[in-house]
Motif scaffolding. Structure first.
Motif, mmCIF file in Angstrom:
data_model
loop_
_atom_site.group_PDB
_atom_site.id
_atom_site.type_symbol
_atom_site.label_atom_id
_atom_site.label_comp_id
_atom_site.label_asym_id
_atom_site.label_seq_id
_atom_site.Cartn_x
_atom_site.Cartn_y
_atom_site.Cartn_z
ATOM 1 N N TYR A 267 5.532 -2.642 8.716
ATOM 2 C CA TYR A 267 5.266 -1.590 7.742
ATOM 3 C C TYR A 267 4.315 -0.514 8.282
ATOM 4 O O TYR A 267 4.400 0.647 7.907
ATOM 5 C CB TYR A 267 4.679 -2.222 6.473
ATOM 6 N N GLU B 196 -0.144 6.681 7.965
ATOM 7 C CA GLU B 196 0.056 6.082 6.640
ATOM 8 C C GLU B 196 -1.284 5.599 6.085
ATOM 9 O O GLU B 196 -2.083 4.998 6.812
ATOM 10 C CB GLU B 196 1.022 4.900 6.715
ATOM 11 N N PRO B 197 -1.527 5.801 4.797
ATOM 12 C CA PRO B 197 -2.771 5.295 4.196
ATOM 13 C C PRO B 197 -2.824 3.763 4.248
ATOM 14 O O PRO B 197 -1.835 3.089 3.977
ATOM 15 C CB PRO B 197 -2.682 5.770 2.743
ATOM 16 N N LYS C 174 -1.941 2.051 1.021
ATOM 17 C CA LYS C 174 -0.502 1.958 0.751
ATOM 18 C C LYS C 174 0.039 0.630 1.297
ATOM 19 O O LYS C 174 0.863 -0.022 0.662
ATOM 20 C CB LYS C 174 0.220 3.147 1.382
ATOM 21 N N ALA C 175 -0.457 0.207 2.454
ATOM 22 C CA ALA C 175 -0.061 -1.090 3.019
ATOM 23 C C ALA C 175 -0.605 -2.231 2.168
ATOM 24 O O ALA C 175 0.070 -3.249 1.980
ATOM 25 C CB ALA C 175 -0.531 -1.220 4.462
ATOM 26 N N ASP D 288 -1.134 -2.083 -1.061
ATOM 27 C CA ASP D 288 -0.282 -2.102 -2.258
ATOM 28 C C ASP D 288 1.083 -2.727 -1.955
ATOM 29 O O ASP D 288 1.623 -3.478 -2.769
ATOM 30 C CB ASP D 288 -0.099 -0.686 -2.813
ATOM 31 N N PHE D 289 1.639 -2.430 -0.782
ATOM 32 C CA PHE D 289 2.903 -3.027 -0.352
ATOM 33 C C PHE D 289 2.757 -4.550 -0.300
ATOM 34 O O PHE D 289 3.581 -5.292 -0.814
ATOM 35 C CB PHE D 289 3.304 -2.479 1.021
#
Length: 168
Positions: free
Chosen positions: A66, A71-72, A75-76, A78-79
């Motif tokens: 991922y 990328e923030p 965000k990872a 949250d993923f």
């Protein structure tokens, strides 16, 4: 039993069916890293042990896949949260951190420094997802290893075979 022995042996017998979570840390020339490995002592195992362990291993690799530069980090996180909650409720967590001795930045849920942080090429850190075992209050399963962010994504630095282990 959860806790940190500070590098000292514990005066405790390992009982068949116990899940142990080891965490090894090292720091060389200012670079810190960790590896994490859950394993089962003897048996019988909790019914969800193998399924939770397999899911945790898969989540580790999904997180590595991922990660992309720019990328923030949240965000990872949250993923990961979305993926682990597919298994159901329980105490979950994931941490990305660069200090093997807790002296570097740590990015994860509830960490203000993670809000604006982004993955950058050349970043090296440890990923350590944690997956609850259904029907077991504690501990959870955890597998972790060092990762580097490259121009095309991320790759694991460790060479050990990440696998489900039962001892005894």
């Amino acid at each position: 039993k959860e806790g940190n022995t500070g590098g000292h042996p514990i005066n405790e017998r390992m009982i068949a069916g116990t899940i142990c979570n080891q965490e090894l840390s090292a720091s060389v020339l200012g670079y810190g890293s960790q590896v994490n490995q859950s394993f089962l002592i003897g048996g019988p195992a909790p019914a969800d042990w193998k399924s939770a362990a397999q899911y945790c291993l898969e989540l580790f690799h999904k997180l590595v896949d991922y990660i992309k530069p720019g990328e923030p980090i949240m965000k990872a996180v949250d993923f990961y949260k979305t993926e682990v909650e597919k298994r159901g409720p329980g105490q979950w967590g994931v941490i990305f951190h660069s200090g093997g001795n807790n002296d570097g930045p740590r990015w994860g849920p509830g960490r203000p420094e993670a809000v604006k942080a982004v993955f950058q090429e050349g970043m090296v850190f440890t990923i350590k997802p944690r997956v609850p075992i259904k029907g077991v209050e504690a501990p959870a399963v955890q597998f972790g290893d060092g990762v580097v962010v490259t121009a095309n994504g991320a790759r694991r630095l460790g060479k050990r075979k990440m696998e489900i282990v039962s001892v005894g």
